[in-house]
Design a protein around this motif. Structure first.
Motif, PDB file in Angstrom:
ATOM      1  N   GLN A   9       0.799  -1.239   0.000  1.00  0.00           N
ATOM      2  CA  GLN A   9       0.000   0.000   0.000  1.00  0.00           C
ATOM      3  C   GLN A   9       0.829   1.285   0.000  1.00  0.00           C
ATOM      4  N   ARG A  10       2.067   1.217   0.456  1.00  0.00           N
ATOM      5  CA  ARG A  10       2.884   2.438   0.553  1.00  0.00           C
ATOM      6  C   ARG A  10       3.007   3.123  -0.800  1.00  0.00           C
ATOM      7  N   TYR A  11       3.033   4.409  -0.784  1.00  0.00           N
ATOM      8  CA  TYR A  11       3.214   5.161  -2.027  1.00  0.00           C
ATOM      9  C   TYR A  11       4.007   6.427  -1.713  1.00  0.00           C
ATOM     10  N   SER A  12       4.579   7.013  -2.744  1.00  0.00           N
ATOM     11  CA  SER A  12       5.338   8.249  -2.559  1.00  0.00           C
ATOM     12  C   SER A  12       4.362   9.408  -2.413  1.00  0.00           C
ATOM     13  N   ALA A  13       4.420  10.096  -1.281  1.00  0.00           N
ATOM     14  CA  ALA A  13       3.519  11.233  -1.042  1.00  0.00           C
ATOM     15  C   ALA A  13       4.214  12.523  -1.476  1.00  0.00           C
ATOM     16  N   ARG A  14       3.530  13.263  -2.344  1.00  0.00           N
ATOM     17  CA  ARG A  14       4.121  14.503  -2.864  1.00  0.00           C
ATOM     18  C   ARG A  14       3.279  15.729  -2.513  1.00  0.00           C
ATOM     19  N   GLN A 108       7.948   1.851   8.030  1.00  0.00           N
ATOM     20  CA  GLN A 108       7.458   2.124   9.389  1.00  0.00           C
ATOM     21  C   GLN A 108       6.564   3.364   9.380  1.00  0.00           C
ATOM     22  N   ALA A 109       6.984   4.382   8.658  1.00  0.00           N
ATOM     23  CA  ALA A 109       6.196   5.613   8.573  1.00  0.00           C
ATOM     24  C   ALA A 109       4.810   5.306   8.010  1.00  0.00           C
ATOM     25  N   TYR A 110       4.781   4.491   6.982  1.00  0.00           N
ATOM     26  CA  TYR A 110       3.490   4.187   6.357  1.00  0.00           C
ATOM     27  C   TYR A 110       2.554   3.507   7.357  1.00  0.00           C
ATOM     28  N   GLU A 111       3.112   2.576   8.118  1.00  0.00           N
ATOM     29  CA  GLU A 111       2.281   1.881   9.110  1.00  0.00           C
ATOM     30  C   GLU A 111       1.666   2.869  10.106  1.00  0.00           C
ATOM     31  N   LEU A 112       2.384   3.965  10.353  1.00  0.00           N
ATOM     32  CA  LEU A 112       1.926   4.963  11.327  1.00  0.00           C
ATOM     33  C   LEU A 112       1.013   6.019  10.699  1.00  0.00           C
ATOM     34  N   GLY A 113       0.699   5.832   9.431  1.00  0.00           N
ATOM     35  CA  GLY A 113      -0.178   6.782   8.747  1.00  0.00           C
ATOM     36  C   GLY A 113       0.558   7.992   8.189  1.00  0.00           C
ATOM     37  N   LEU A 114       1.890   7.889   8.173  1.00  0.00           N
ATOM     38  CA  LEU A 114       2.703   9.016   7.699  1.00  0.00           C
ATOM     39  C   LEU A 114       3.170   8.788   6.271  1.00  0.00           C
ATOM     40  N   GLY A 115       3.306   9.880   5.546  1.00  0.00           N
ATOM     41  CA  GLY A 115       3.782   9.809   4.177  1.00  0.00           C
ATOM     42  C   GLY A 115       5.268  10.097   4.104  1.00  0.00           C
ATOM     43  N   THR A 116       5.879   9.554   3.062  1.00  0.00           N
ATOM     44  CA  THR A 116       7.294   9.806   2.774  1.00  0.00           C
ATOM     45  C   THR A 116       7.451   9.856   1.265  1.00  0.00           C
ATOM     46  N   CYS A 117       8.570  10.324   0.822  1.00  0.00           N
ATOM     47  CA  CYS A 117       8.918  10.219  -0.599  1.00  0.00           C
ATOM     48  C   CYS A 117      10.436  10.201  -0.693  1.00  0.00           C
TER      49      CYS A 117
END
Ligand SMILES: Cc1cc2nc3c(=O)[nH]c(=O)nc-3n(C[C@H](O)[C@H](O)[C@H](O)COP(=O)(O)O)c2cc1C
Length: 170
Positions: A9-14, A108-117
């Motif tokens: 499910q993880r995706y790059s958040a922009r 880990q960020a994704y699991e916590l509801g946080l976005g990354t890129c």
């Protein structure tokens, strides 16, 4: 959330909300880096956590004006401390080790509801100047960290048939 759900499910958040990231969540993301594997367990890495808005803007500029980077309340910059160390297979240790740590943080960020890129398009020279990183240390990657302000994007991936072969290279 299990690991496979995070991977799929993880995706790059922009795009990011201005909402602050809770300290305990930030700590969990950094812990993921700390606990990740490294060659000979050397752990020759440093992660710079930037919250200062002006510094975030400068980093976004150093990343060729990818302005969404500064939207997130945190930018994490991942550095390799011993860039001359090589793996026996010929790959630079620091690139491999720091990349694994970043991948762990991102999941880990994704699991916590946080976005990354993952940001690889940046001027290392500029980033080093902004963050006062010593000459011999390499900046491998950076990522914004915050609550995403965009829906998940669709994944376009090659099929397994296209990327896997068995027993010998084909
Ligand atoms: C090494 C690397 C460098 C990347 N650099 C950038 C970048 O500078 N800017 C950006 O917006 N995305 C960057 N990305 C994100 C990729 O574009 C993204 O992971 C890919 O398109 C797949 O999309 P997804 O992450 O949403 O699954 C980078 C990803 C990797 C692994």
């Amino acid at each position: 959330m299990d690991v496979s759900a995070a991977i799929s499910q993880r995706y790059s958040a922009r795009a990011y909300k201005a909402t602050d990231v809770e300290e305990n969540k930030l700590k969990m993301v950094l812990e993921a880096a700390r606990l990740s594997p490294s060659a000979s367990n050397r752990q020759d890495w440093k992660f710079i956590v930037v919250k200062n808005k002006e510094t975030r803007k400068k980093l976004a500029k150093a990343a060729f004006e990818q302005s969404f980077i500064a939207e997130a309340p945190i930018v994490i910059i991942a550095c390799g401390m011993e860039p001359s160390a090589m793996l026996a297979c010929g790959q630079p240790m620091h690139t491999v080790d720091v990349s694994i740590a970043c991948a762990y943080m991102i999941l880990q960020a994704y699991e916590l509801g946080l976005g990354t890129c993952w940001i690889g398009a940046f001027s290392e020279e500029e980033a080093k100047k902004i963050l006062r990183v010593p000459e011999h240390i390499r900046v491998v990657a950076m990522t914004p960290l915050g609550y995403p302000n965009q829906p998940p994007s669709q994944k376009f991936r090659k099929t397994l048939d296209q990327i896997v072969c068995y027993e010998k290279y084909e």
